[in-house]
Design a protein around this motif. Structure first.
Motif, PDB file in Angstrom:
ATOM      1  N   ALA A 259     -26.714 -31.859 -18.403  1.00 46.04           N
ATOM      2  CA  ALA A 259     -25.603 -32.783 -18.133  1.00 46.04           C
ATOM      3  C   ALA A 259     -25.986 -33.773 -17.035  1.00 46.04           C
ATOM      4  O   ALA A 259     -25.736 -34.979 -17.148  1.00 46.04           O
ATOM      5  CB  ALA A 259     -24.348 -31.992 -17.739  1.00 46.04           C
TER       6      ALA A 259
ATOM      7  N   LEU B 265     -28.518 -36.327 -18.488  1.00 47.72           N
ATOM      8  CA  LEU B 265     -27.870 -37.342 -19.322  1.00 47.72           C
ATOM      9  C   LEU B 265     -27.122 -38.356 -18.464  1.00 47.72           C
ATOM     10  O   LEU B 265     -27.190 -39.566 -18.711  1.00 47.72           O
ATOM     11  CB  LEU B 265     -26.905 -36.680 -20.320  1.00 47.72           C
ATOM     12  CG  LEU B 265     -27.559 -36.046 -21.554  1.00 47.72           C
ATOM     13  CD1 LEU B 265     -26.533 -35.229 -22.336  1.00 47.72           C
ATOM     14  CD2 LEU B 265     -28.191 -37.110 -22.454  1.00 47.72           C
TER      15      LEU B 265
ATOM     16  N   HIS C 233     -28.077 -42.322 -18.451  1.00 47.28           N
ATOM     17  CA  HIS C 233     -27.092 -43.362 -18.751  1.00 47.28           C
ATOM     18  C   HIS C 233     -26.879 -44.310 -17.566  1.00 47.28           C
ATOM     19  O   HIS C 233     -26.784 -45.521 -17.734  1.00 47.28           O
ATOM     20  CB  HIS C 233     -25.764 -42.718 -19.174  1.00 47.28           C
ATOM     21  CG  HIS C 233     -25.875 -41.916 -20.443  1.00 47.28           C
ATOM     22  ND1 HIS C 233     -25.067 -40.840 -20.722  1.00 47.28           N
ATOM     23  CD2 HIS C 233     -26.714 -42.040 -21.499  1.00 47.28           C
ATOM     24  CE1 HIS C 233     -25.401 -40.339 -21.911  1.00 47.28           C
ATOM     25  NE2 HIS C 233     -26.396 -41.046 -22.389  1.00 47.28           N
TER      26      HIS C 233
ATOM     27  N   ARG D 134     -25.604 -45.696 -23.234  1.00 44.13           N
ATOM     28  CA  ARG D 134     -25.252 -44.501 -24.014  1.00 44.13           C
ATOM     29  C   ARG D 134     -25.627 -44.657 -25.479  1.00 44.13           C
ATOM     30  O   ARG D 134     -26.210 -43.766 -26.099  1.00 44.13           O
ATOM     31  CB  ARG D 134     -23.746 -44.237 -23.949  1.00 44.13           C
ATOM     32  CG  ARG D 134     -23.304 -43.611 -22.661  1.00 44.13           C
ATOM     33  CD  ARG D 134     -21.795 -43.331 -22.679  1.00 44.13           C
ATOM     34  NE  ARG D 134     -21.464 -42.550 -21.512  1.00 44.13           N
ATOM     35  CZ  ARG D 134     -21.516 -41.223 -21.468  1.00 44.13           C
ATOM     36  NH1 ARG D 134     -21.840 -40.532 -22.540  1.00 44.13           N
ATOM     37  NH2 ARG D 134     -21.235 -40.585 -20.362  1.00 44.13           N
ATOM     38  N   ALA D 135     -25.270 -45.802 -26.065  1.00 41.49           N
ATOM     39  CA  ALA D 135     -25.543 -46.028 -27.490  1.00 41.49           C
ATOM     40  C   ALA D 135     -27.049 -46.090 -27.732  1.00 41.49           C
ATOM     41  O   ALA D 135     -27.557 -45.531 -28.709  1.00 41.49           O
ATOM     42  CB  ALA D 135     -24.866 -47.308 -27.958  1.00 41.49           C
TER      43      ALA D 135
ATOM     44  N   ALA E 133     -28.558 -42.423 -27.444  1.00 42.56           N
ATOM     45  CA  ALA E 133     -28.108 -41.570 -28.554  1.00 42.56           C
ATOM     46  C   ALA E 133     -28.824 -41.975 -29.839  1.00 42.56           C
ATOM     47  O   ALA E 133     -29.303 -41.128 -30.600  1.00 42.56           O
ATOM     48  CB  ALA E 133     -26.595 -41.673 -28.730  1.00 42.56           C
TER      49      ALA E 133
END
Lengths: 213, 213
Positions: B138, B141, B145, B172-173, B176
Motif C-alpha cells: 500500500a 503504491l 502514484h 494511477r491510470a 494500472a
C-alpha cells in the motif's frame, strides 16, 4: 494428450463404444475443470494439489495429468474459461443500463468485483515462464478483446453514443486497466483507494471528450 | 525483527560497538536484498530458496528470516524497491524528450520494458493472500502514484502542456495500465500485439482531447 481448445468441436463419426468413451472422457475432463476452478478460487494455486482436485471430481490424480498435462496447465485453462465467463457477465450487466455514465460505471464495478480477474492475472504470470501455456493465454486475450470490442460497439450503436477511440482499443484499454487495478486492490487491501481506481477504468470507456482540468 | 521501511531513518545515538553492529546489520540486510532481487529476477520466486539467497549474499539462511521474516516478505520488499527505481528511470527517460508525443511514447516504452513491473505484479498477487505483506504494498503504491503525479505535473508545467485529467489520476491510470499490459504481454508471448497495447498506455498520458473515430 488431448489438446485444449476454447471452442467445442463436434466429434468425428465413430462406433458407439468409442463415442461413449469419448463422452465419458469429456464429462471427466469437465468435472475436473469445475472442481479445480472451485478449489483454486478458495485456496489459490499453491495450496491445491493434484490429489485434492482428483478427489473433488471423483477421479484419479493420473486423470488430471492425462487431460491437462500439469496442475499449472489446468489452472490456466480454468482461469481462461472463467475470465471469458466474467466478460460475458460484464456485458450482460452493461445491457441493463440506460445512460452512458451508468453503463461505464456498471462495467467497471462488475469487472473489478469478479474473482476471475485476479485468477487470470495469476495465469498470465504463470505463462510468463511456461512456453506451453502461452498459446491458450494468447487466444483468450484475443477473444476477450474481440468480444469486448463487439459488445461496446453494439451498445454504442444501439444507444447513439460516440466512443473516443476505436472499439478494439477501448476493449484493450478496459481489460488492461481492470487487470492492473484488480491486482493493486488485492495487494494493498483496505488501504487502496478504490474510488480513485474506478476513475482510471471509467476513463477507458469515455464516450465524450474529457474536460481539461 | 526489524521493521521494513521505504525511507532510511537516522540511527539514534549509541555506543560505538552497538553502532558498528547495527551498521553491519544494515549491510547484511542490504546485501541479502540485492542478492535476492537478482536471483528472483533470473529464476522467479518459486525456484529460489532461502539457502540460495543466503549463499549469494555470503550469509546464513537464518539471517534471511531474521531480517525479512520469510522468503515471500523478502520478495515483496525487493519488488517494491525495484518498481520505485523503475519509476525513477521512467521519469528520467521522460525528461530527455522534447515533444508531448515523444514524452508519452518514451514513458510507455521504458515502463513496459522494465522487469520490475511483472515482479511487482507477482508481489501484488502474493500480498492478496498475506495480510502481513499488504502495508508495504500500500505504501509503495501510494509513493508510485504520488511521485508519478509530481513528475507529470512538473513536466507539463515546464513544457506548457495541458493534461486531460488531474496528475494524480493520470499517474494511477498509467501504472494500472502498465501493470495490466506487462502481464498480458508476458503471458501471451510473441503472439501479443504490443503496438496496440502501447496505445492503451499512451491514452492515459493524453494531453489533448482524443479525436472521435
Amino acid at each position: 494428450m488431448p489438446t485444449t481448445s476454447l471452442v467445442a468441436t463436434a466429434p468425428p463419426p465413430a462406433r458407439h463404444a468409442a463415442r461413449a468413451t469419448r463422452s465419458a472422457g469429456r464429462r471427466t475432463r469437465s468435472a475436473l475443470l469445475d472442481a479445480a476452478a472451485r478449489l483454486f478460487r478458495e485456496r489459490g494455486l499453491a495450496d491445491v494439489s493434484l490429489s485434492d482436485i482428483a478427489a473433488a471430481a471423483d477421479a484419479f490424480p493420473s486423470q488430471v495429468t492425462y487431460y491437462f498435462g500439469s496442475k499449472e496447465a489446468l489452472f490456466v485453462e480454468a482461469a481462461c474459461r472463467d475470465v471469458l465467463h466474467a466478460a460475458a457477465e460484464v456485458e450482460a450487466a452493461g445491457r441493463r443500463t440506460r445512460t452512458r455514465d451508468a453503463y461505464a460505471r456498471r462495467l467497471t464495478a462488475v469487472a473489478l468485483q469478479s474473482p476471475a480477474v485476479p485468477a487470470f492475472a495469476e495465469a498470465l504470470l504463470l505463462a510468463r515462464r511456461r512456453d506451453d501455456l502461452r498459446p491458450l493465454i494468447a487466444r483468450t486475450l484475443d477473444r476477450l478483446h474481440a468480444e469486448g470490442a463487439r459488445a461496446v460497439a453494439e451498445r454504442c450503436l444501439a444507444q447513439g453514443w460516440r466512443l473516443n477511440a476505436p472499439p478494439e482499443a477501448v476493449a484493450r484499454a478496459f481489460w488492461a486497466t481492470v487487470l492492473g487495478i484488480a491486482l493493486e486492490s488485492g495487494g494493498a487491501g483496505d488501504a487502496f483507494d478504490l474510488h480513485a481506481a474506478h476513475a482510471a477504468v471509467l476513463a477507458t470507456l469515455s464516450t465524450t471528450p474529457p474536460r481539461r482540468p
